[in-house]
Every structure is written in C-alpha cells, then in structure tokens.
Enzyme design. Structure first.
Site, short mmCIF file in Angstrom:
data_model
loop_
_atom_site.label_atom_id
_atom_site.label_comp_id
_atom_site.label_asym_id
_atom_site.label_seq_id
_atom_site.Cartn_x
_atom_site.Cartn_y
_atom_site.Cartn_z
CB CYS A 1 6.87 -34.04 -16.80
SG CYS A 1 8.44 -34.20 -15.89
CD GLU B 1 7.84 -41.27 -12.85
OE1 GLU B 1 7.61 -40.33 -12.93
OE2 GLU B 1 8.02 -42.21 -11.98
P1 NAD Z 1 4.45 -39.00 -25.92
O1 NAD Z 1 3.58 -39.96 -24.89
O2 NAD Z 1 4.00 -38.59 -26.86
O3 NAD Z 1 6.04 -39.99 -26.12
C1 NAD Z 1 6.58 -40.60 -25.12
C2 NAD Z 1 7.15 -41.82 -26.00
O4 NAD Z 1 6.10 -42.67 -26.50
C3 NAD Z 1 7.96 -41.65 -27.02
O5 NAD Z 1 9.28 -42.36 -27.10
C4 NAD Z 1 7.18 -41.94 -28.20
O6 NAD Z 1 7.84 -42.58 -29.59
C5 NAD Z 1 6.14 -43.08 -27.58
N1 NAD Z 1 4.76 -43.15 -28.20
C6 NAD Z 1 4.02 -42.07 -28.77
N2 NAD Z 1 2.90 -42.33 -29.31
C7 NAD Z 1 3.06 -43.83 -28.93
C8 NAD Z 1 1.79 -44.77 -29.22
N3 NAD Z 1 0.57 -44.47 -29.74
N4 NAD Z 1 2.03 -46.07 -28.87
C9 NAD Z 1 3.49 -46.43 -28.01
N5 NAD Z 1 4.37 -45.34 -27.89
C10 NAD Z 1 3.90 -44.18 -28.36
O7 NAD Z 1 5.27 -37.91 -24.77
P2 NAD Z 1 5.81 -36.71 -25.28
O8 NAD Z 1 5.34 -35.69 -25.90
O9 NAD Z 1 7.42 -37.26 -25.91
O10 NAD Z 1 6.65 -36.04 -23.80
C11 NAD Z 1 5.73 -35.05 -23.16
C12 NAD Z 1 4.81 -35.78 -22.15
O11 NAD Z 1 5.60 -36.34 -21.19
C13 NAD Z 1 4.32 -34.51 -21.38
O12 NAD Z 1 2.74 -35.08 -20.95
C14 NAD Z 1 4.98 -34.69 -19.80
O13 NAD Z 1 4.36 -33.94 -18.92
C15 NAD Z 1 5.25 -35.94 -19.90
N6 NAD Z 1 6.51 -36.31 -19.13
C16 NAD Z 1 6.40 -36.72 -18.14
C17 NAD Z 1 7.50 -36.83 -17.27
C18 NAD Z 1 7.44 -37.37 -16.14
O14 NAD Z 1 8.57 -37.74 -15.30
N7 NAD Z 1 6.38 -37.70 -15.33
C19 NAD Z 1 8.79 -36.29 -17.76
C20 NAD Z 1 8.89 -35.83 -19.00
C21 NAD Z 1 7.85 -35.72 -19.58
#
Ligand code: NAD
Length: 456
Positions: A244, A210
């Site tokens: 998002c 997602e």
């Molecule tokens: P992110 O990708 O930075 O982090 C998400 C999760 O991944 C966190 O738990 C984080 O600890 C982990 N993570 C971060 N870097 C990682 C790596 N290198 N390897 C493995 N895991 C890692 O996202 P965010 O900043 O927390 O959220 C914002 C983003 O999420 C935006 O792009 C938003 O559009 C998207 N989002 C999508 C939805 C959806 O339902 N489609 C919902 C909410 C947010």
C-alpha cells in the site's frame, strides 16, 4: 439464523460479561497469539509463499517479525495505557475531579486485504485485544492458503465467542457489514473503503479505513542518488510492488534525472539479479486479473528498464517507464505492481502543486540533504505519513501512528495508536457533594454577573 448472526450474537454476549476487560485476560490473549504464531511460523510462511511467492526472508520480515514486535510493545505498556487518567479540572468546576477512562468499544470487525494477508489481519487484532474488545476477522479471498491457515490458527487459539475468523469474499464481507458492530477496522482499496463507510454509517459504527492511493517519491537535486535509488527500488519492488505504501511514481529533479535513473537500474539489478523472472524469491502478482491489468500499463514507448513478464508464473519484472506525465494511463490509478514511472521537474513548487492537486496520498518520500526543502514538503503537501531519505520504513515502527488521510484513509494504528483506535475514551466528572456552588443556577444576579465576567 445464519453462522454470522450466531457468531456475532455470541460475541455480544461474551463481551457483555466483561471478561475481556481485565489486564490479565488481555495479556493472556496476546501471549497465546504470539505463541500460536511462533508454533506455526513455517506453516504461515509456506501459505504466504503459495499465495504470493514471498521468500522466507521477505515473509518473515514483513508478515511475522513485525507482529512479534507489536505484541511485545503492547505488553510492555498496556498496564499504563489502561489506567484511568486524571486530568485538570476547570475553575468553573471547583470541587470536582476529571478522569478519562479508556474502555473497549465491544465487538469489532477486521476486514483484511490480500497483499500482506497475515500481517494486515493480525496487526489490527493485536490492537483490538490490547484494548479489550472481541473480534471477527474477515481475511482476503484472494490469498486462500494464508486465509485458511489464519482461520485455523485463530480457531485453535481462541474461543469463537471471543475471536474468530470467517473466510469469504465480498458477499461475506457485505453480510458482516450489516451487523451492528461497535467498531470496524478496514484495510483495502479506496472504492471498497467507501462501501464500508456507507454500511457502517447505517449503524453509526465508527471506522478506521486503511486505504491506498498513489504515493510519490521525490528525488531532489541535492539527494544522495545512490542511496535514494537503492531505497526506492527496495520499497517499490518488495512484494513486487503490491504494497500500500510502495512508491507509486517518482518525481526526479531534471538536473539529476540521468544519473539517478542509472543508479536505479543498477540498484534493481543488485537486489533482484539480471533476470528477476528467474529469481525464485521474486514475488508473483496475486492473480491473472491483476497481471493483465498491470501488463496493459507497460507502455513500450516509455520503457527504459525491465518490461518482461511470465504469464505462466504470473510474474512481471521490475519495470521503469520514463517521460511520463499526468495524462499517461499509468498515472490514472494506483499501480500496485512492479512498474515504476518517472517524471522530472525543474521547480519543487511545481511538484508541490501537482501532488497537492491529487487525492491525498497514503505516503510520500522525499530524498534531499536540505532541511528547508524537507520542511517545505512536510508543511505544504497533505499526505498520510512517510519518510525523508527512505521508503516504507515508517510503517514498521510501533512509535509512529500509521494511517492515511482523505482518500488514503481515516484514523491510524500501530503501537499506542492501535490501543487508542480500539478504545473509547470515556470522560467522567466526579462532583463533590460537600458543597454546591450556586452560580450556575438561574435566579442569582450575582452569579450571572460572575459568569459573564468569567466567560468574557
Ligand atoms: P479490496 O478493497 O478489494 O479488498 C479488501 C477486503 O474487502 C477483502 O477482504 C475483500 O473481500 C473485501 N471486499 C472486496 N469487495 C468488497 C465489497 N464490495 N464490499 C465489502 N467488502 C469487500 O482491497 P485488496 O485488493 O484486497 O487490497 C489492495 C488495496 O488495499 C490497495 O488499494 C492497497 O493500497 C490497499 N491497502 C492499504 C493498506 C493500508 O494499510 N493503508 C494496506 C494494504 C493494502
């Protein structure tokens, strides 16, 4: 052996004993989850308030109420969904029966983001439970208060060999991704989604991703401008744009641009007051890094509304930029904050072409009173899902599968889609032993002729 290895192995053993599969076990787990959330509503809302300054109203609406609805929706239908489904059998398979069995994948991993830190960890969990899986949740490190409350709630409610939450950052996430999970459900950014998919591929683990992206709002010349403005302002500035599916930018028809922009400014003032930075309920930006990133996107030459910020409170007021084009810095990345760029257009076909040239967005919103325009946009632009004459509301109904496509995600969830996502559909052909049709075996000339006739 580290904590992750132990927890993972415990869950594998527990899943194999089969307890999670019965309807009564799943029901009980959903009831326990709902009860625990109800009992700790205040604590959860206060943690979310500390992390993101969401008001009680916004916190309840977007992080808790939606979960109660999802749990109740599942409970009402679970028995029916779990039943093996008898389907037709082809004539070539005469004598046999065909049945599809939904079965849980097994041990699942749920990685959650920070923007709806409670809801986006628990909502997939509801699907995992309903489908009979065990789960390890990895909440976001950027919302530490909520992640701590969530981890405690899970610990108090479930045995860790069934459901557990492990706090930590990217490193913890990476360590988890090394384990051979049976399913991975990831919510977060597109770049991290790629890392998750790559890691999952090493174990051939199926994934739901997602992700995010730039979701357009299109305001056509025949739109109800007042309502469009109000619904876009609400969808954009809820959670200070850190949603998002928030409208990332607006395409407005040039004939109505001036009127629409006026309506938009009025709608923002009505929703958040004349001084949104002083509005106690207006959410903050999650951290300084994002605050600085967003601040740099405010081009003073394009600014027509808002633009002010409070570095101490890390808040940015609802901001509108105009005369934007695809070369503007604000159009180069997902904004994920309270900045709303506006572009204008003459022909809808230009919008269709330009949006279709971009990575497929998670959501798209079209404001029009014309059914043909509606159909044209639905048919011609690929995107995850969206609304006609509204924004972000499509994700709040369990009747619509929610998810992206391409760069905005893979797979979907909510309601039945969550059950399907966390289930493997095992197809079984039950053959008769009363007779054995010889046609398929080699050596029968008559059989071969018949087969050729059949598969013409
Ligand atoms: P992110 O990708 O930075 O982090 C998400 C999760 O991944 C966190 O738990 C984080 O600890 C982990 N993570 C971060 N870097 C990682 C790596 N290198 N390897 C493995 N895991 C890692 O996202 P965010 O900043 O927390 O959220 C914002 C983003 O999420 C935006 O792009 C938003 O559009 C998207 N989002 C999508 C939805 C959806 O339902 N489609 C919902 C909410 C947010």
């Amino acid at each position: 052996m580290g904590q992750i290895d132990l927890l993972f192995d415990d869950q594998v053993t527990f899943f194999k004993n089969g307890e999670t599969k019965s309807l009564s076990f799943r029901f009980q787990a959903l009831n326990n989850l709902k009860r625990a959330i109800k009992q700790q509503e205040d604590v959860i809302l206060s943690a979310i308030q500390q992390d993101l300054n969401k008001s009680e109203f916004e916190g309840f609406l977007t992080e808790i109420g939606i979960l109660y609805e999802e749990i109740d929706f599942m409970k009402k239908r679970l028995k029916k969904w779990m039943k093996p489904k008898r389907v037709k059998t082809a004539l070539t398979h005469i004598g046999s029966k065909s049945v599809i069995y939904p079965e849980p994948y097994g041990v699942t991993l749920i990685i959650a983001p920070w923007n709806y830190p409670f809801q986006l960890a628990i909502s997939p969990l509801i699907g995992a439970i309903a489908a009979g899986n065990t789960a390890i949740i990895k909440p976001s490190e950027l919302t530490p208060h909520t992640s701590a409350v969530l981890t405690r709630l899970i610990k108090e409610t479930f045995d860790s060999n069934y459901i557990t939450s492990i706090e930590g950052d990217a490193e913890t996430s990476q360590a988890l991704l090394k384990k051979p999970f049976d399913y991975i459900f990831f919510t977060g950014s597109t770049p991290v989604g790629k890392i998750v998919m790559e890691q999952a591929a090493k174990n051939l683990t199926p994934v739901t991703l997602e992700l995010g992206g730039k979701s357009p709002s299109i305001v056509h010349e025949d739109a109800n401008l007042k309502l469009a403005a109000k619904r876009i302002a609400w969808g954009k500035f809820t959670n200070a744009g850190q949603t998002c599916v928030a409208p990332d930018y607006i395409y407005v028809h040039e004939h109505v641009q001036a009127d629409f922009t006026k309506e938009l400014q009025q709608a923002i003032t009505e929703l958040y007051g004349k001084k949104p930075l002083d509005n106690q309920d207006f959410p903050k930006i999650v951290n300084e890094k994002h605050f600085k990133r967003l601040h740099q996107l405010i081009d003073k030459d394009k600014l027509i509304y808002g633009g002010k910020s409070d570095q101490e409170k890390i808040k940015i007021e609802p901001t509108i930029l105009t005369n934007i084009n695809w070369d503007s810095p604000v159009m180069k990345e997902e904004i994920f904050g309270p900045i709303l760029p506006i572009m204008s257009y003459k022909e809808l076909s230009t919008v269709i072409r330009e949006v279709s040239d971009q990575p497929k967005p998670l959501a798209l919103y079209l404001f029009t009173e014309n059914k043909q325009t509606e159909q044209q946009v639905i048919d011609q632009i690929p995107f995850g899902g969206g609304c006609i004459n509204d924004t972000i509301y499509h994700l709040a109904t369990p009747y619509l599968p929610f998810g992206g496509v391409g760069h905005s995600g893979t797979g979907s969830y909510h309601g039945k889609a969550s059950f399907d996502t966390f289930s493997h559909y095992k197809s079984i052909l039950k053959q008769t032993t009363k007779f054995d049709v010889p046609l398929r075996y080699p050596g029968s000339e008559k059989g071969f002729k018949l087969i050729k006739k059949f598969f013409k």
